[in-house]
Design a protein around this motif. Structure first.
Motif, PDB file in Angstrom:
ATOM      1  N   PRO A  73       0.840  -1.209   0.000  1.00 16.56           N
ATOM      2  CA  PRO A  73       0.000   0.000   0.000  1.00 16.56           C
ATOM      3  C   PRO A  73       0.871   1.254   0.000  1.00 16.56           C
ATOM      4  O   PRO A  73       1.917   1.279   0.642  1.00 16.56           O
ATOM      5  CB  PRO A  73      -0.786  -0.112   1.310  1.00 16.56           C
ATOM      6  CG  PRO A  73      -0.693  -1.544   1.708  1.00 16.56           C
ATOM      7  CD  PRO A  73       0.598  -2.064   1.162  1.00 16.56           C
ATOM      8  N   GLY A  74       0.416   2.237  -0.767  1.00 17.33           N
ATOM      9  CA  GLY A  74       1.163   3.503  -0.819  1.00 17.33           C
ATOM     10  C   GLY A  74       2.281   3.489  -1.846  1.00 17.33           C
ATOM     11  O   GLY A  74       2.996   4.462  -1.991  1.00 17.33           O
ATOM     12  N   VAL A  75       2.397   2.363  -2.540  1.00 14.48           N
ATOM     13  CA  VAL A  75       3.444   2.279  -3.566  1.00 14.48           C
ATOM     14  C   VAL A  75       2.814   2.285  -4.944  1.00 14.48           C
ATOM     15  O   VAL A  75       1.803   1.621  -5.180  1.00 14.48           O
ATOM     16  CB  VAL A  75       4.286   0.990  -3.388  1.00 14.48           C
ATOM     17  CG1 VAL A  75       5.256   0.836  -4.566  1.00 14.48           C
ATOM     18  CG2 VAL A  75       5.042   1.030  -2.078  1.00 14.48           C
ATOM     19  N   LYS A  76       3.407   3.075  -5.839  1.00 16.48           N
ATOM     20  CA  LYS A  76       2.931   3.112  -7.221  1.00 16.48           C
ATOM     21  C   LYS A  76       4.073   2.610  -8.106  1.00 16.48           C
ATOM     22  O   LYS A  76       5.194   3.112  -8.015  1.00 16.48           O
ATOM     23  CB  LYS A  76       2.554   4.555  -7.569  1.00 16.48           C
ATOM     24  CG  LYS A  76       2.175   4.797  -8.995  1.00 16.48           C
ATOM     25  CD  LYS A  76       0.667   4.989  -9.147  1.00 16.48           C
ATOM     26  CE  LYS A  76       0.263   4.995 -10.612  1.00 16.48           C
ATOM     27  NZ  LYS A  76       0.464   3.702 -11.279  1.00 16.48           N
ATOM     28  N   VAL A  77       3.788   1.616  -8.942  1.00 14.69           N
ATOM     29  CA  VAL A  77       4.804   1.111  -9.868  1.00 14.69           C
ATOM     30  C   VAL A  77       4.632   1.794 -11.205  1.00 14.69           C
ATOM     31  O   VAL A  77       3.581   1.700 -11.825  1.00 14.69           O
ATOM     32  CB  VAL A  77       4.688  -0.421 -10.054  1.00 14.69           C
ATOM     33  CG1 VAL A  77       5.764  -0.912 -11.026  1.00 14.69           C
ATOM     34  CG2 VAL A  77       4.816  -1.131  -8.721  1.00 14.69           C
ATOM     35  N   LYS A  78       5.652   2.527 -11.614  1.00 13.65           N
ATOM     36  CA  LYS A  78       5.583   3.198 -12.908  1.00 13.65           C
ATOM     37  C   LYS A  78       6.408   2.394 -13.904  1.00 13.65           C
ATOM     38  O   LYS A  78       7.615   2.211 -13.728  1.00 13.65           O
ATOM     39  CB  LYS A  78       6.140   4.622 -12.776  1.00 13.65           C
ATOM     40  CG  LYS A  78       5.624   5.544 -13.847  1.00 13.65           C
ATOM     41  CD  LYS A  78       5.970   6.977 -13.518  1.00 13.65           C
ATOM     42  CE  LYS A  78       6.340   7.721 -14.784  1.00 13.65           C
ATOM     43  NZ  LYS A  78       7.183   8.874 -14.509  1.00 13.65           N
ATOM     44  N   LEU A  79       5.726   1.881 -14.932  1.00 13.52           N
ATOM     45  CA  LEU A  79       6.391   1.026 -15.910  1.00 13.52           C
ATOM     46  C   LEU A  79       6.699   1.811 -17.173  1.00 13.52           C
ATOM     47  O   LEU A  79       5.889   2.606 -17.629  1.00 13.52           O
ATOM     48  CB  LEU A  79       5.488  -0.151 -16.275  1.00 13.52           C
ATOM     49  CG  LEU A  79       5.129  -1.117 -15.148  1.00 13.52           C
ATOM     50  CD1 LEU A  79       3.943  -1.976 -15.537  1.00 13.52           C
ATOM     51  CD2 LEU A  79       6.329  -1.984 -14.809  1.00 13.52           C
ATOM     52  N   ALA A  80       7.894   1.585 -17.715  1.00  9.99           N
ATOM     53  CA  ALA A  80       8.232   2.174 -19.017  1.00  9.99           C
ATOM     54  C   ALA A  80       8.763   1.064 -19.902  1.00  9.99           C
ATOM     55  O   ALA A  80       9.695   0.350 -19.524  1.00  9.99           O
ATOM     56  CB  ALA A  80       9.269   3.276 -18.851  1.00  9.99           C
ATOM     57  N   PHE A  81       8.125   0.885 -21.053  1.00 16.60           N
ATOM     58  CA  PHE A  81       8.545  -0.181 -21.966  1.00 16.60           C
ATOM     59  C   PHE A  81       9.175   0.411 -23.213  1.00 16.60           C
ATOM     60  O   PHE A  81       8.698   1.403 -23.755  1.00 16.60           O
ATOM     61  CB  PHE A  81       7.336  -1.036 -22.369  1.00 16.60           C
ATOM     62  CG  PHE A  81       6.664  -1.682 -21.198  1.00 16.60           C
ATOM     63  CD1 PHE A  81       7.224  -2.793 -20.597  1.00 16.60           C
ATOM     64  CD2 PHE A  81       5.484  -1.168 -20.690  1.00 16.60           C
ATOM     65  CE1 PHE A  81       6.611  -3.390 -19.509  1.00 16.60           C
ATOM     66  CE2 PHE A  81       4.865  -1.752 -19.604  1.00 16.60           C
ATOM     67  CZ  PHE A  81       5.429  -2.869 -19.011  1.00 16.60           C
TER      68      PHE A  81
END
Lengths: 269, 276
Positions: A73-81
């Motif tokens: 909780p409180g974590v955002k995963v930002k993905l870049a491909f």
């Protein structure tokens, strides 16, 4: 008559919109639930973690990111491909990222050489080339030898991309002499030429066939050691969230991560 | 022009409010090119220039962009004339459509071309079923992609030139007994000469630099469809230095050709046009 014909389409659009709404609200509920949960996965680190990954990992990592956010909780995963080479270059140029996953080990090595990773990268998946043919297989391709048949048009990745390097090996090993119609810049471009039925076959990753759905059909290629790419993942030494980065690597290599990757068409490491 | 400059009244100093941003604009355009030249590994240049794949790509680029310009002139002049001289309903709409490829991302243009002329395309489909001919992945497809993106530049330029020249010349020609075709040939077209040449050069340069529509519609294979911009993109993925060298070669070649054309055609033409 016209109105009658139009109505089912309208209804279809409405249904699609409703489904979308339902899906997003369900997703929101899911987030609420996890937010109210025990928070056992919490590490103290919160905020955004940046994960850079090879384009072929789009669907698998997308699903794993949802799982990860639920557990933290409180974590955002930002993905870049992007293409592995581009991402590795970005990391070496100091792009802010916590994790890097590439489609081959050579590319990862360029980051290891610059001391860009924390420890040795872990191999978490394999991928191999298959042939994608348009729906219905109009040219009747059943094996790689059919690429030599007169009038067959096929496409591959350009040999600077990992999928193109692999294609050269596979074509050489099979003794195919016919030249491809085009060397596309990456595997998605290769696949789209087949999806649009402009080419009779394209050499793409097994995982791409899974994500392409029913627009293309798969024709298997021999999977000896020549036809295999290994995917390494590593926490980066420049990570702003080193603990989360480590946990992401753990998730990807865990049974749960392996299940998601297998579903997306990847092989075991 | 010369008479105007002789009788120019004193307008005062050019304001800094205009001059400073103008200087910035020049810097903004020039800096990336200078940086490119600064990063160029010059000693590699001669050997790269004669490398077979580069020679192939350069030759292909020249042939396809020149053929594209021929095609553009053949259909572009009549279209420009129609837009400039014929009143018809929906003219504004047609003009808007002509500009579309200008604002369309080139890759979208490439996809659109596939859906029209691909072997499952609107026109390409029936042709393929009847004859087995498929346009994508051929050099002809490169010419089509080039023509698609460069036609608007040419039409806009020529139409602008035709509209700028006084319609009364046409009327005078008509009262002297000239048919409309003769008027077009002997009056309208020569008067639009400078615009025509400018459009020609613009269209050629645009075609020479075309990348997105080409790689999407025609593909990328050495000798048949790998033009210079395609070769640069491929090189960029493996060897950035090679990409820089290729870029400089393409830049030098285009600038040289433009300078040559300007020398030969532009100045006299421009003078000729402003005289009346």
């Amino acid at each position: 008559m016209k109105a009658l014909a139009a109505r089912p389409r309208l209804r279809g659009a409405l249904a699609a919109a409703a489904a979308l709404l339902a899906a997003t609200s369900l997703a929101a509920c899911g987030n609420d639930d996890s937010g109210g949960g025990s928070g056992s996965g919490s590490t103290g680190e919160t905020g955004t973690m940046n994960v850079l990954a090879a384009a072929s990992l789009t669907e698998a990592f997308g699903e794993l990111a949802d799982d990860f956010e639920e557990e933290h909780p409180g974590v955002k995963v930002k993905l870049a491909f992007d293409s592995s080479a581009t991402l590795a270059e970005q990391v070496n140029q100091g792009a802010p990222a916590d994790v890097l996953a590439t489609a081959d080990e050579d590319t990862m090595q360029t980051v290891v050489d610059q001391d860009g990773t924390v420890g040795e990268p872990s191999v978490f998946a394999t991928n191999h080339l298959v042939m994608a043919v348009p729906k219905g297989n109009p040219a009747g391709i059943t094996s790689i030898d059919d690429l030599d048949k007169k009038g067959v048009t096929y496409v591959v990745c350009v040999d600077t991309a990992p999928c193109g390097k692999l294609a050269v090996k596979v074509l050489d090993a099979s003794g195919v002499t016919a030249k491809p119609a085009s060397e596309e810049v990456d595997v998605k471009a290769t696949l789209s030429k087949v999806e649009l039925d402009e080419a009779d076959a394209g050499l793409v990753y097994a995982s791409d066939i899974v994500t392409a759905g029913d627009k293309v059909e798969k024709v298997d290629l021999p999977t000896d050691n020549e036809n295999l790419n290994t995917y390494p993942v590593a926490a980066l030494s420049g990570a702003k969230k080193p603990t989360l980065a480590k946990q992401w690597v753990d998730l990807v290599t865990s049974d749960q991560g392996q299940r998601v990757l297998a579903k997306a068409g990847f092989g075991k490491p | 022009m010369s008479t105007r400059s002789r009788s120019r009244p004193a307008l005062g100093r050019a304001p800094a409010l205009l001059l400073v941003p103008a200087g910035l604009a020049v810097l903004f355009l020039l800096l990336p090119l200078v940086a490119l030249l600064e990063r160029t590994p010059w000693p590699d240049l001669p050997s790269r220039l004669v490398a077979p794949d580069i020679v192939d790509a350069l030759r292909l680029s020249f042939i396809t962009s020149t053929l594209a310009v021929v095609l553009v002139v053949l259909i572009g002049i009549p279209l420009a004339w129609t837009l400039a001289r014929v009143e018809f309903p929906g003219r504004a709409l047609v003009r808007a459509f002509v500009i579309v490829p200008l604002v369309l991302p080139p890759v979208v243009g490439g996809v659109a071309l596939l859906t029209a002329f691909g072997r499952r395309g609107l026109i390409g489909g029936p042709v393929y079923d009847a004859t087995g001919y498929s346009l994508p992945f051929t050099t002809a497809a490169v010419v089509v992609a080039h023509a698609f993106v460069s036609l608007p530049f040419f039409v806009l330029s020529v139409e602008g030139a035709m509209r700028a020249t006084n319609r009364e010349y046409d009327v005078v020609a008509a009262t002297l007994g000239a048919t409309r075709w003769t008027t077009f040939r002997r009056v309208t077209l020569p008067l639009a000469g400078p615009g025509l040449l400018a459009g020609l050069v613009l269209a050629w340069a645009r075609a020479l630099g075309e990348f997105g529509a080409t790689i999407t519609f025609a593909g990328n294979y050495p000798g048949t469809t790998r033009t210079m911009p395609n070769a640069i993109y491929v090189a960029l993925q493996a060897d950035p230095d090679a990409a820089i060298v290729l870029s400089v070669i393409l830049m030098v070649v285009s600038v040289a050709v433009l300078a040559l054309l300007r020398e030969r055609w532009f100045d006299p033409a421009v003078q000729g046009a402003t005289r009346p």
